[in-house]
Scaffold this motif. Structure first.
Motif, PDB file in Angstrom:
ATOM      1  N   UNK A  53       0.786  -1.224   0.000  1.00 21.62           N
ATOM      2  CA  UNK A  53       0.000   0.000   0.000  1.00 21.62           C
ATOM      3  C   UNK A  53       0.814   1.268   0.000  1.00 21.62           C
ATOM      4  N   UNK A  54       2.096   1.189  -0.191  1.00 15.91           N
ATOM      5  CA  UNK A  54       2.911   2.390  -0.254  1.00 15.91           C
ATOM      6  C   UNK A  54       4.093   2.325   0.670  1.00 15.91           C
ATOM      7  N   UNK A  55       5.138   3.029   0.251  1.00  8.96           N
ATOM      8  CA  UNK A  55       6.375   3.008   1.038  1.00  8.96           C
ATOM      9  C   UNK A  55       6.807   4.404   1.456  1.00  8.96           C
ATOM     10  N   UNK A  56       5.905   5.361   1.377  1.00 10.49           N
ATOM     11  CA  UNK A  56       6.113   6.686   1.954  1.00 10.49           C
ATOM     12  C   UNK A  56       4.739   7.278   2.241  1.00 10.49           C
ATOM     13  N   UNK A  57       4.713   8.340   3.009  1.00 15.70           N
ATOM     14  CA  UNK A  57       3.447   8.905   3.479  1.00 15.70           C
ATOM     15  C   UNK A  57       2.489   9.199   2.331  1.00 15.70           C
ATOM     16  N   UNK A  58       2.953   9.849   1.284  1.00 15.73           N
ATOM     17  CA  UNK A  58       2.072  10.230   0.172  1.00 15.73           C
ATOM     18  C   UNK A  58       1.486   9.006  -0.527  1.00 15.73           C
ATOM     19  N   UNK A  59       2.298   7.964  -0.752  1.00 11.79           N
ATOM     20  CA  UNK A  59       1.782   6.785  -1.452  1.00 11.79           C
ATOM     21  C   UNK A  59       0.845   5.970  -0.555  1.00 11.79           C
ATOM     22  N   UNK A  60       1.061   5.988   0.752  1.00 14.16           N
ATOM     23  CA  UNK A  60       0.141   5.323   1.673  1.00 14.16           C
ATOM     24  C   UNK A  60      -1.227   5.989   1.606  1.00 14.16           C
ATOM     25  N   UNK A  61      -1.249   7.313   1.686  1.00 15.73           N
ATOM     26  CA  UNK A  61      -2.516   8.045   1.625  1.00 15.73           C
ATOM     27  C   UNK A  61      -3.197   7.794   0.281  1.00 15.73           C
ATOM     28  N   UNK A  62      -2.438   7.821  -0.797  1.00 15.84           N
ATOM     29  CA  UNK A  62      -3.009   7.583  -2.129  1.00 15.84           C
ATOM     30  C   UNK A  62      -3.607   6.179  -2.221  1.00 15.84           C
ATOM     31  N   UNK A  63      -2.903   5.171  -1.692  1.00 12.87           N
ATOM     32  CA  UNK A  63      -3.408   3.800  -1.717  1.00 12.87           C
ATOM     33  C   UNK A  63      -4.724   3.698  -0.954  1.00 12.87           C
ATOM     34  N   UNK A  64      -4.773   4.216   0.264  1.00 14.52           N
ATOM     35  CA  UNK A  64      -5.982   4.107   1.083  1.00 14.52           C
ATOM     36  C   UNK A  64      -7.110   4.926   0.466  1.00 14.52           C
ATOM     37  N   UNK A  65      -6.800   6.098  -0.035  1.00 16.78           N
ATOM     38  CA  UNK A  65      -7.816   6.946  -0.676  1.00 16.78           C
ATOM     39  C   UNK A  65      -8.404   6.234  -1.901  1.00 16.78           C
ATOM     40  N   UNK A  66      -7.573   5.604  -2.702  1.00 15.96           N
ATOM     41  CA  UNK A  66      -8.049   4.869  -3.878  1.00 15.96           C
ATOM     42  C   UNK A  66      -8.915   3.690  -3.462  1.00 15.96           C
ATOM     43  N   UNK A  67      -8.470   2.928  -2.451  1.00 14.77           N
ATOM     44  CA  UNK A  67      -9.248   1.790  -1.973  1.00 14.77           C
ATOM     45  C   UNK A  67     -10.591   2.239  -1.421  1.00 14.77           C
TER      46      UNK A  67
END
Length: 168
Positions: A53-67
């Protein structure tokens, strides 16, 4: 620092991390992406089973937001938190939680565990790494067999699959 000061600080750290976990759940339920991001360290990571789901803060938020776009209302309920401190600025945790969410036109209910690593930053404690593992999840009308089914991960629109826990 005296022993008493260290013990008080540890209690304050525990309370701050438990609040951090709750802030994560509330932000996820409320689609508060800034608040969700604020719970992770800049280099924080998230994974859910086979889904990185991501390996930095921005990609984590993007993954959860997309899900979350495939969901309606969600309710994350923190049940238990077990914390282990490795030093004054690092801890690990196991967080037991239940989730209820609207997905695929139905209400889904389940139990998960989050395996976390936490780090103290200049802004306070943050999630350094979070792995979500499923105990069981499935449509509300299947709750009666959700723990006895062979494949306890039953997302609407997907084939039933083995749960992540217990790990063998």
């Amino acid at each position: 620092m005296t022993d008493l000061d260290a013990r008080i600080r540890r209690l304050e750290d525990r309370a701050e991390i438990e609040d951090l976990v709750l802030r994560y759940f509330l932000a996820a339920d409320d689609d508060d992406w800034d608040g969700l991001g604020a719970t992770f360290a800049e280099d924080g990571s998230f994974s859910a089973g086979a889904f990185p789901g991501g390996s930095d803060r921005a990609s984590v938020v993007e993954f959860i937001q997309t899900d979350r776009q495939s969901m309606g209302v969600t309710v994350h309920t923190q049940n238990t938190t077990l914390l282990t401190f490795t030093d004054a600025d690092h801890a690990s945790g196991v967080v037991g939680a239940h989730l209820e969410l609207a997905r695929g036109g139905t209400t889904v209910y389940g139990a998960v565990r989050y395996y976390d690593d936490y780090v103290r930053t200049a802004e306070g404690w943050k999630i350094k790494a979070r792995e979500m593992a499923i105990v069981h999840v499935g449509p509300w009308d299947e709750v009666g067999t959700s723990l006895t089914a062979e494949n306890r991960a039953r997302w609407p629109g997907a084939d039933p699959a083995p749960a992540d826990l217990p790990r063998s």
